[in-house]
Design a protein around this motif. Structure first.
Motif, PDB file in Angstrom:
ATOM      1  N   GLU A  63       0.834  -1.203   0.000  1.00 28.94           N
ATOM      2  CA  GLU A  63       0.000   0.000   0.000  1.00 28.94           C
ATOM      3  C   GLU A  63       0.870   1.255   0.000  1.00 28.94           C
ATOM      4  OE1 GLU A  63      -2.451   2.450  -0.577  1.00 28.94           O
ATOM      5  OE2 GLU A  63      -3.557   0.607  -0.140  1.00 28.94           O
TER       6      GLU A  63
ATOM      7  N   ASP B  86      -0.427   4.485  -0.282  1.00 27.53           N
ATOM      8  CA  ASP B  86      -1.122   5.625   0.300  1.00 27.53           C
ATOM      9  C   ASP B  86      -1.021   5.579   1.825  1.00 27.53           C
ATOM     10  OD1 ASP B  86      -3.252   7.870  -0.200  1.00 27.53           O
ATOM     11  OD2 ASP B  86      -4.026   6.637   1.451  1.00 27.53           O
TER      12      ASP B  86
ATOM     13  N   ARG C 265      -4.460   5.131   3.753  1.00 24.96           N
ATOM     14  CA  ARG C 265      -5.000   3.762   3.644  1.00 24.96           C
ATOM     15  C   ARG C 265      -4.139   2.783   4.432  1.00 24.96           C
ATOM     16  NH1 ARG C 265      -6.249   5.221  -1.894  1.00 24.96           N
ATOM     17  NH2 ARG C 265      -4.341   4.212  -2.580  1.00 24.96           N
TER      18      ARG C 265
ATOM     19  N   HIS D 142      -4.954   3.201   8.160  1.00 25.34           N
ATOM     20  CA  HIS D 142      -6.240   2.574   8.517  1.00 25.34           C
ATOM     21  C   HIS D 142      -6.114   1.053   8.550  1.00 25.34           C
ATOM     22  CE1 HIS D 142      -8.538   6.226   8.767  1.00 25.34           C
ATOM     23  NE2 HIS D 142      -8.149   6.602   7.567  1.00 25.34           N
TER      24      HIS D 142
END
Length: 171
Positions: A59, A61, A64, A67
């Motif tokens: 990932e 980002d 994101r 989270h």
């Protein structure tokens, strides 16, 4: 964590013995990696846990990733505690204690490590290599600008390919 993720990416059914060898190279006690202490079922669970963490490592980002890490920390639901075992100095554990499975240990410790790294850098310093045809994961916590490649070889190969494309395009 990165070595386990790359090993499982390269060989999704990485044998128990290969997982045990990799864990031992990263400081786990060989006594904890034999027989019933690290069974085929443990290896299956660990491979599944590694695949879950691989999703976070791929990932790019930051929000994101944060989270996803928070969700994993909430799922692990264990309180941090200090542990000393196998000749190691006191260190932080966030698993469910001595009865935690290898998968639980890996998920909890990976989530904690990724949370610490993300907060230290304020961004995602890990990722998947940007080189064409390479899916190797990397952790770029060294000095300098953010990394895009898993190795100097991939970065060089991409620079050479871009140079050749520019030369062909110009004529």
């Amino acid at each position: 964590m990165i070595d386990l993720a790359n090993a499982v990416l390269a060989s999704p059914e990485l044998p128990r013995a290969a997982l045990a060898e990799l864990l031992a190279r990263h400081g786990e006690s060989p006594d904890d990696l034999t027989g019933r202490a690290f069974s085929e079922g443990d290896a299956d669970g660990l491979r599944d846990a590694v695949r879950r963490v691989t999703g976070i490592l791929a990932e790019a980002d930051t929000d994101r990733a944060a989270h996803a890490i928070n969700a994993l920390l909430a799922e692990c639901g264990a309180r941090p505690h200090l542990s000393r075992h196998g000749g190691h100095a006191w260190h932080l554990h966030v698993d469910r204690g001595e009865d935690a499975s290898w998968a639980d240990w890996f998920l909890a410790s990976s989530a904690l490590a990724l949370a610490q790294i993300l907060t230290e850098y304020g961004r995602v310093p890990w990722g998947e290599c940007a080189a064409a045809g390479c899916a190797t994961l990397y952790l770029g916590t060294g000095p300098g600008s953010a990394r895009r490649y898993c190795s100097a070889a991939c970065a060089s190969r991409e620079r050479v390919a871009a140079h050749r494309r520019r030369k062909r395009a110009s004529g």
